[in-house]
Design an enzyme around this catalytic site. Structure first.
Site, PDB file in Angstrom:
ATOM      1  N   VAL A   1     -62.855  44.566   0.473  1.00 34.25           N
ATOM      2  CA  VAL A   1     -61.999  44.273  -0.248  1.00 34.25           C
ATOM      3  C   VAL A   1     -60.708  43.871  -0.356  1.00 34.25           C
ATOM      4  O   VAL A   1     -59.727  44.658   0.063  1.00 34.25           O
ATOM      5  CB  VAL A   1     -61.696  44.512  -2.039  1.00 34.25           C
ATOM      6  CG1 VAL A   1     -61.569  43.395  -2.883  1.00 34.25           C
ATOM      7  CG2 VAL A   1     -63.678  45.008  -2.223  1.00 34.25           C
TER       8      VAL A   1
ATOM      9  N   GLY B   1     -59.164  29.981  13.135  1.00 33.45           N
ATOM     10  CA  GLY B   1     -60.208  31.218  12.980  1.00 33.45           C
ATOM     11  C   GLY B   1     -60.011  32.433  11.959  1.00 33.45           C
ATOM     12  O   GLY B   1     -61.143  32.669  11.418  1.00 33.45           O
TER      13      GLY B   1
ATOM     14  N   LYS C   1     -66.719  40.593  -3.755  1.00 33.08           N
ATOM     15  CA  LYS C   1     -65.679  41.217  -3.616  1.00 33.08           C
ATOM     16  C   LYS C   1     -65.610  42.087  -5.312  1.00 33.08           C
ATOM     17  O   LYS C   1     -64.504  42.011  -5.356  1.00 33.08           O
ATOM     18  CB  LYS C   1     -64.620  40.454  -3.310  1.00 33.08           C
ATOM     19  CG  LYS C   1     -64.340  40.540  -1.825  1.00 33.08           C
ATOM     20  CD  LYS C   1     -63.763  39.807  -1.241  1.00 33.08           C
ATOM     21  CE  LYS C   1     -63.879  39.864   0.718  1.00 33.08           C
ATOM     22  NZ  LYS C   1     -62.904  38.936   0.795  1.00 33.08           N
TER      23      LYS C   1
ATOM     24  N   ARG D   1     -73.967  47.007  21.501  1.00 32.92           N
ATOM     25  CA  ARG D   1     -74.586  46.998  22.497  1.00 32.92           C
ATOM     26  C   ARG D   1     -73.560  45.693  23.719  1.00 32.92           C
ATOM     27  O   ARG D   1     -74.348  45.880  24.482  1.00 32.92           O
ATOM     28  CB  ARG D   1     -75.488  44.994  21.345  1.00 32.92           C
ATOM     29  CG  ARG D   1     -76.819  45.838  20.818  1.00 32.92           C
ATOM     30  CD  ARG D   1     -77.065  44.782  19.597  1.00 32.92           C
ATOM     31  NE  ARG D   1     -76.653  43.924  19.160  1.00 32.92           N
ATOM     32  CZ  ARG D   1     -77.223  42.481  17.824  1.00 32.92           C
ATOM     33  NH1 ARG D   1     -78.055  42.146  18.455  1.00 32.92           N
ATOM     34  NH2 ARG D   1     -76.102  42.059  17.940  1.00 32.92           N
TER      35      ARG D   1
ATOM     36  N   ASP E   1     -68.651  35.586  -1.069  1.00 34.30           N
ATOM     37  CA  ASP E   1     -67.959  36.273  -0.502  1.00 34.30           C
ATOM     38  C   ASP E   1     -66.541  36.553  -1.770  1.00 34.30           C
ATOM     39  O   ASP E   1     -66.755  38.048  -1.834  1.00 34.30           O
ATOM     40  CB  ASP E   1     -67.368  35.712   0.585  1.00 34.30           C
ATOM     41  CG  ASP E   1     -66.740  36.656   1.046  1.00 34.30           C
ATOM     42  OD1 ASP E   1     -66.370  37.559   2.060  1.00 34.30           O
ATOM     43  OD2 ASP E   1     -64.922  36.607   0.556  1.00 34.30           O
TER      44      ASP E   1
END
Length: 430
Positions: A132, A187, A205, A45, A201
């Site tokens: 993964v 980060g 996995k 976009r 999360d």
């Protein structure tokens, strides 16, 4: 030799890394694999932000149809993440006769059966190595190198955010919230880290690993899950005194009764391979019946490692290797043999228990009695003053016991008058 043309959907952090490889290393890849791979379209976009990659004129577009309607593009890379519109885009790419590569673990964990069935129906393939452990080639090993083995167990540190938080708490005696803030500053954690720190999360996995290693079709939301948000600086300190470190482990263990799956913080020996995995690294320990234990470690996230894994799938698709593997393994297929998933309440587990209790005679005996009544044996016990209470911390490491009995014993103990605070329960892995 004819080139293989590729379209990329998503030009964010990982997409930028993929573009850097495919545009900047096209000649080197061709010399190595004998086929030229050309990135001819990138759809996003945002077509104005500089990603630090020199993109040839005409390659970047904001029109997704430029990829689906281009008959020359035979491989589509999906890197936008999330469920929708990623699911729709992948289905459209498959229906357009294109193979797909994705790093989207949430999509594979939630929609793998649907997507893989559609790919098989249309004679296409889906590569998902990067979903993964980023650049660590665990999925490739399970799909190729280890096929002669009956996989017995997997223990994985597969969320770099959580491992960084725990490492920060260990190395700097930081409390949980300060460690999260540092992970965000560097980060390693999102502004909202919930899906990382609550174990979601890692559980997604684990569901993917369980499919590859054991043929287990499991809803990731039904896998027992505890995140690192239950770990305090006090627990990290006591783990150290016990010669252990705390790691968020995604575990799959097979025995004659089926497959036990769980994601939870666990105390591991400090000098073990898993105990030595620090910062944002990922690691996976696999045990096969013939090969024995194997250990994989590396960066589990980030632009360059994840882009490396994505591009390895693109190369496999270009060379035709992906189709051989995809067709033979029948992933997420009803006709692929799989193991039965154990009832979580019947899983045998060693645990670390920390009670905040009144500092008076008889408390230790009462707790031992309640554990003993449920046939839970104590392996180790220690007591220490509690920094945030007038009471003391009583730490117990148990021998292995059924989860249902551990649950019942803790229910018995929590109602006792001598309990002053919340009880902490973590796994213990040797």
């Amino acid at each position: 030799m004819a080139s293989v043309k590729v379209g990329l959907i998503g030009f964010g952090t990982i997409g930028g890394g993929v573009a850097e490889i495919l545009l900047g290393k096209a000649d080197a890849i061709e010399r190595t694999v004998g086929k030229r791979i050309e990135l001819v379209k990138i759809c996003d976009r945002d077509t104005t932000t500089d990603r630090g990659v020199a993109v040839p004129p005409g390659v970047l577009t904001d029109q997704i149809s430029d990829i689906f309607n281009n008959p020359e593009i035979s491989v589509v890379i999906e890197l936008i993440g999330g469920i929708e519109p990623a699911r729709t885009f992948i289905l459209k790419a498959l229906e357009a006769g294109k193979d797909v590569v994705t790093a989207n673990k949430a999509l594979i964990a939630n929609c793998g059966a649907e997507l893989f069935a559609k790919a098989r129906e249309l004679g296409r393939t889906i590569g998902f190595e990067a979903s993964v452990c980023g650049g660590v080639p665990v999925l490739a090993s399970l799909q190729t190198s280890l096929l002669a083995n009956r996989i017995e167990s997997i223990q994985a540190i597969c969320n770099g955010t959580c491992n960084f938080i725990l490492s920060e708490m260990e190395s700097k005696d930081a409390d949980y919230q300060d460690a999260v803030k540092e992970a965000q500053r560097l980060g390693f954690a999102e502004a909202d880290p919930t899906l990382d720190v609550n174990g979601s999360d890692a559980t997604q996995k684990l569901a993917i690993l369980a499919q590859l290693a054991f043929g287990a079709k499991v809803d990731w939301k039904k896998i027992p899950r505890v995140g690192v948000d239950v770990v305090s600086a006090v627990d990290v300190k006591f783990a150290r005194e016990l010669g252990r470190k705390i790691r968020l482990l995604a575990t799959a263990t097979r025995d004659e009764d089926g497959l036990a799956l769980s994601v939870r913080p666990a105390l591991v020996p400090k000098d073990s391979a898993l105990g030595k995995v620090t910062n944002a690294f990922n690691a996976v320990q696999i045990v096969g019946d013939f090969v024995g234990p194997l250990f994989y470690q590396g960066w589990g996230a980030g632009r360059r490692p994840t882009a490396s894994a994505v591009c390895s799938d693109v190369i496999d698709a270009a060379l035709g290797r992906a189709k051989i593997t995809f067709d033979s393994l029948r992933l997420w297929s009803d006709d692929r043999p799989g193991v039965e998933i154990k009832d979580p309440h019947k899983i045998m587990e060693r645990v670390y228990l920390r009670f905040v209790v009144e500092d008076r005679p008889g408390v230790m005996a009462e707790i031992s009695s309640k554990l003993g009544a449920r046939k839970i044996s104590i392996a180790q016990m220690m007591q220490a003053s509690h920094p945030e209470s007038e009471g003391v911390s009583l730490i117990i490491l148990t021998h292995a016991a059924p989860t249902v009995d551990l649950d019942a014993a803790l229910d018995d103990i929590r109602g006792a008058s001598f309990i002053l605070g919340e009880t902490t329960r973590l796994a213990v892995v040797d």
